[in-house]
Design a protein around this motif. Sequence first.
Motif, short mmCIF file in Angstrom:
data_model
loop_
_atom_site.label_atom_id
_atom_site.label_comp_id
_atom_site.label_asym_id
_atom_site.label_seq_id
_atom_site.Cartn_x
_atom_site.Cartn_y
_atom_site.Cartn_z
N PRO A 1 0.84 -1.21 0.00
CA PRO A 1 0.00 0.00 0.00
C PRO A 1 0.87 1.26 0.00
N VAL A 2 0.44 2.24 -0.76
CA VAL A 2 1.19 3.50 -0.79
C VAL A 2 0.93 4.28 0.48
N ARG A 3 1.93 5.05 0.89
CA ARG A 3 1.79 5.85 2.09
C ARG A 3 1.02 7.12 1.77
N ALA A 4 0.58 7.76 2.81
CA ALA A 4 -0.12 9.04 2.63
C ALA A 4 0.83 10.02 1.96
N GLY A 5 0.29 10.87 1.16
CA GLY A 5 1.10 11.81 0.40
C GLY A 5 0.75 11.70 -1.05
N ASN A 6 1.75 11.58 -1.89
CA ASN A 6 1.50 11.52 -3.32
C ASN A 6 1.41 10.06 -3.78
N GLY A 7 0.20 9.54 -3.82
CA GLY A 7 -0.03 8.16 -4.22
C GLY A 7 0.38 7.90 -5.65
N PHE A 8 0.22 8.90 -6.51
CA PHE A 8 0.58 8.76 -7.91
C PHE A 8 2.06 8.43 -8.06
N GLU A 9 2.93 9.21 -7.43
CA GLU A 9 4.37 9.01 -7.55
C GLU A 9 4.81 7.67 -6.99
N GLU A 10 4.27 7.31 -5.85
CA GLU A 10 4.68 6.05 -5.24
C GLU A 10 4.17 4.86 -6.03
N ALA A 11 2.94 4.96 -6.55
CA ALA A 11 2.39 3.89 -7.38
C ALA A 11 3.22 3.72 -8.64
N LEU A 12 3.58 4.84 -9.25
CA LEU A 12 4.41 4.80 -10.45
C LEU A 12 5.74 4.13 -10.16
#
Length: 129
Positions: free
Chosen positions: A25-36
């Motif tokens: 799971p991505v952390r709080a913040g910019n989910g787009f960048e972490e998912a990418l």
Amino acid sequence: MAAAADAAGGGSDAETGRPASVLRPVRAGNGFEEALEQILQLLRLGLVPPGERLPSERELSQHLRISRVTLREALKVLQDQGMVESRRGRYGGTFVLPRTAAPDELRRRIAAVDVEDTLRFREVLEAGA
């Protein structure tokens, strides 16, 4: 009984060696960048080889705990970079594309560039600088 569970899709991701076992799971913040970044990691590690399909959008968004809209934005960036291709229809999905320019091929392309054009380009740039 375990074989029946695996055949029915009941095996865990870690047991089946699926790429989703690496996603977190991505952390709080910019989910787009972490998912990418996580999807890029799947591609870099070769967990989804060229020609193979990524897990479905629904599956990826559940593993990453992001919206499908955010996931689609990340996949669009990868598609624009020529790393994946989205196909619609019954056998559709997001497929990993083979890497196009190998280092040897790239060197040949660079060597084929007209030297005269390169020198003219450099002259224009240096004069402007």
